[in-house]
Scaffold this active site. Structure first.
Site, PDB file in Angstrom:
ATOM      1  N   TYR A  38      20.654  13.182  27.569  1.00 36.07           N
ATOM      2  CA  TYR A  38      20.547  12.353  28.768  1.00 36.07           C
ATOM      3  C   TYR A  38      20.738  13.239  29.986  1.00 36.07           C
ATOM      4  O   TYR A  38      21.683  14.035  30.044  1.00 36.07           O
ATOM      5  CB  TYR A  38      21.619  11.258  28.755  1.00 36.07           C
ATOM      6  CG  TYR A  38      21.581  10.350  29.970  1.00 36.07           C
ATOM      7  CD1 TYR A  38      20.497   9.503  30.201  1.00 36.07           C
ATOM      8  CD2 TYR A  38      22.628  10.332  30.888  1.00 36.07           C
ATOM      9  CE1 TYR A  38      20.455   8.671  31.309  1.00 36.07           C
ATOM     10  CE2 TYR A  38      22.602   9.491  32.001  1.00 36.07           C
ATOM     11  CZ  TYR A  38      21.514   8.662  32.207  1.00 36.07           C
ATOM     12  OH  TYR A  38      21.475   7.846  33.305  1.00 36.07           O
TER      13      TYR A  38
ATOM     14  N   LYS B 141      30.246  14.511  37.442  1.00 29.55           N
ATOM     15  CA  LYS B 141      31.480  13.985  36.846  1.00 29.55           C
ATOM     16  C   LYS B 141      32.747  14.726  37.301  1.00 29.55           C
ATOM     17  O   LYS B 141      33.174  14.527  38.423  1.00 29.55           O
ATOM     18  CB  LYS B 141      31.297  13.897  35.329  1.00 29.55           C
ATOM     19  CG  LYS B 141      30.100  12.948  35.018  1.00 29.55           C
ATOM     20  CD  LYS B 141      29.974  12.441  33.612  1.00 29.55           C
ATOM     21  CE  LYS B 141      28.905  11.339  33.573  1.00 29.55           C
ATOM     22  NZ  LYS B 141      27.743  11.622  32.749  1.00 29.55           N
TER      23      LYS B 141
ATOM     24  N   ASP C 228      22.457  21.407  31.282  1.00 27.36           N
ATOM     25  CA  ASP C 228      23.000  20.212  31.923  1.00 27.36           C
ATOM     26  C   ASP C 228      24.450  20.095  31.485  1.00 27.36           C
ATOM     27  O   ASP C 228      24.744  19.629  30.393  1.00 27.36           O
ATOM     28  CB  ASP C 228      22.191  18.975  31.519  1.00 27.36           C
ATOM     29  CG  ASP C 228      22.743  17.710  32.173  1.00 27.36           C
ATOM     30  OD1 ASP C 228      23.845  17.770  32.755  1.00 27.36           O
ATOM     31  OD2 ASP C 228      22.080  16.655  32.088  1.00 27.36           O
TER      32      ASP C 228
HETATM   33  C1  LIG Z   1      26.264  11.366  33.313  1.00 30.85           C
HETATM   34  C2  LIG Z   1      25.230  12.389  33.050  1.00 30.85           C
HETATM   35  C3  LIG Z   1      24.176  12.642  33.934  1.00 30.85           C
HETATM   36  C4  LIG Z   1      23.901  11.757  35.120  1.00 30.85           C
HETATM   37  O1  LIG Z   1      24.912  11.793  36.066  1.00 30.85           O
HETATM   38  P1  LIG Z   1      25.031  10.554  37.113  1.00 30.85           P
HETATM   39  O2  LIG Z   1      26.128  10.987  38.017  1.00 30.85           O
HETATM   40  O3  LIG Z   1      25.338   9.356  36.285  1.00 30.85           O
HETATM   41  O4  LIG Z   1      23.720  10.454  37.788  1.00 30.85           O
HETATM   42  C5  LIG Z   1      23.342  13.712  33.694  1.00 30.85           C
HETATM   43  N1  LIG Z   1      23.507  14.492  32.623  1.00 30.85           N
HETATM   44  C6  LIG Z   1      24.505  14.282  31.724  1.00 30.85           C
HETATM   45  C7  LIG Z   1      24.665  15.213  30.571  1.00 30.85           C
HETATM   46  C8  LIG Z   1      25.378  13.211  31.895  1.00 30.85           C
HETATM   47  O5  LIG Z   1      26.328  12.966  30.985  1.00 30.85           O
END
Ligand SMILES: *Cc1c(COP(=O)(O)O)cnc(C)c1O
Length: 421
Positions: free
Chosen positions: A142, A258, A230
């Site tokens: 994701y 985060k 990511d």
């Molecule tokens: C949470 C998440 C995102 C998206 O971040 P948001 O602040 O919700 O837009 C992207 N990549 C990973 C791996 C995530 O866990």
């Protein structure tokens, strides 16, 4: 007193589904979501005054525990001076330096407002830098909700069984290739970049083979594609230097979110100076934000990172280990079929016999079993994420006593689920 039920009714009349992010609506587990009134350390209190031990921790944005006094103080002090200016601030340099100091491959970083913005901008930058259009992502990873990344997305998309999303034009994903995780794809010289969760944490926890990450680096080198990690979840959680340090592999670009906002909205992407120099105002790749580098978010993020020293990671890992081994034992003795994988401080919960290696495996998770366990835990005062594809987020506020309470609740909850089936 306000009830969760009453609030959910009211919320649904003014907010679609009653929530501002789909998983929160409890669609996957059934029932009414609890509305949080306040939180402290490992706990949240709902609108009915009920205290829950929280393993959601804002899906990993919180690592010090809720309302940590150092973070609250930093936000309060910043807020007194104004909440946004549209001009650069000293706080931004502070947070950017902390990220660059801690993550080797990051010489320069640009701050944005969410993880979604970070991955979206990193991909634009990779395309601008290489002059190529095609990108490759892995099924079940994701990367937020930008159009071009909404294919086989994991997280909420897995929860709702969506392969993609309505409203995404075919053209927007025409240059997105989706490949199976933990398997080296064959690239060609039309690929601008490969984006990967270096430990997958949005299809449950899937730890790839070390060889996968190392060979991915060589395969990208072979065709001149950029490798994007990511690290929105793994950054400052898997290790002080994130997954890049953990695997000993140098990505070209790294995305954060985060943890680096201490619970306020933020994201960031960074890499070598030579690549970052393509960004406006230095280069031709446009990227901007009215609230980017926000003084409250940067103050909270810097406060959080300042407390995350080597010692903190030792504690975090010990806590995660106590939780993972305790839960595994509790499930095994109750005869509840589940695996509790762990890598450093990341803990997963997979309702099945064998640990998954990819998205196809991950989707064999027993979603009904998870939902039953979720509610049995909630009745015992422990909040897991309301979806089988999320992971657990033990943090620095989860003391051994709190972890032991969670494990005891899990033993009871699992026995109840097994008896009812
Ligand atoms: C949470 C998440 C995102 C998206 O971040 P948001 O602040 O919700 O837009 C992207 N990549 C990973 C791996 C995530 O866990």
């Amino acid at each position: 007193m306000t009830s969760n039920h009453g609030l959910f009714d009211r919320a649904q009349s003014v907010i679609p589904g009653g929530v501002n992010s789909p998983v929160r609506a409890f669609g996957a587990v059934g029932g009414t979501p609890y509305f949080v009134e306040r939180a402290e350390g490992p706990y949240v209190w709902d609108a009915e005054g009920r205290r829950l031990i929280d393993l959601v921790q804002s899906y990993g944005a919180i690592v010090l525990g809720h309302a940590h006094p150092v973070v609250v103080e930093a936000i309060t002090e910043a807020a007194r001076k104004g909440t946004s200016y549209g001009a650069p601030t000293p706080n931004e340099i502070e947070l950017a330096s902390m990220i660059c100091d801690r993550v080797d491959v990051v010489d320069q970083v640009r701050l944005v407002n969410s993880g979604t913005e970070a991955t979206m901008s990193a991909i634009r930058l990779a395309r601008g830098h290489t002059g190529r259009d095609r990108i490759l992502k892995f099924a079940g990873n994701y990367h937020g909700h930008a159009d071009m990344l909404l294919a086989a997305g994991g997280s909420g998309m897995a929860t709702f069984g969506l392969a993609g999303s309505a409203g995404v034009p075919a053209a927007a994903v025409a240059d997105t290739i989706v490949a199976p995780y933990d398997q080296i794809p064959e690239l060609d010289d039309e690929i601008a970049c490969v984006i990967v969760e270096p430990v997958a944490a949005n299809m449950g926890l899937v730890v790839p083979d070390a060889g996968f990450i190392h060979q991915l680096r060589s395969e990208c080198n072979r065709v001149g594609a950029l490798l994007i990690f990511d690290e929105v979840i793994t950054g400052f959680r898997l290790a002080l230097g994130g997954a890049a340090q953990y695997w000993g592999v140098e990505p070209d670009l790294v995305c954060f979110g985060k943890i680096i906002g201490g619970g306020l909205p933020i994201g960031a992407f960074g890499g070598r100076g030579e690549i970052m120099a393509n960004l406006a105002p230095l280069g031709p790749v446009y990227q901007a934000g009215t609230l980017s580098g926000n003084p409250l978010a940067t103050a909270a993020g810097a406060a959080a990172l300042s407390l995350l020293d080597e010692e903190a990671y030792v504690q975090l890992e010990a806590t995660a280990d106590r939780l993972a081994s305790g839960l595994q034992q509790a499930f095994d003795s109750a005869g509840f079929t589940a695996k509790v994988p762990r890598v450093t401080s990341l803990v997963g919960l997979f309702c099945g016999e064998q640990l998954p290696h990819n998205y196809d495996d991950a989707r064999t998770t027993d979603e009904e079993g998870y939902a039953a366990l979720f509610h049995a835990m909630l009745r015992r005062g422990v909040a897991l994420a309301p979806g089988a594809y999320e992971i657990l987020f033990p943090g620095l506020a989860h003391t051994d006593e709190v972890v032991d309470e969670i494990v005891a609740a899990a033993g009871d909850a699992a026995a109840e689920v097994v008896a009812a089936r």
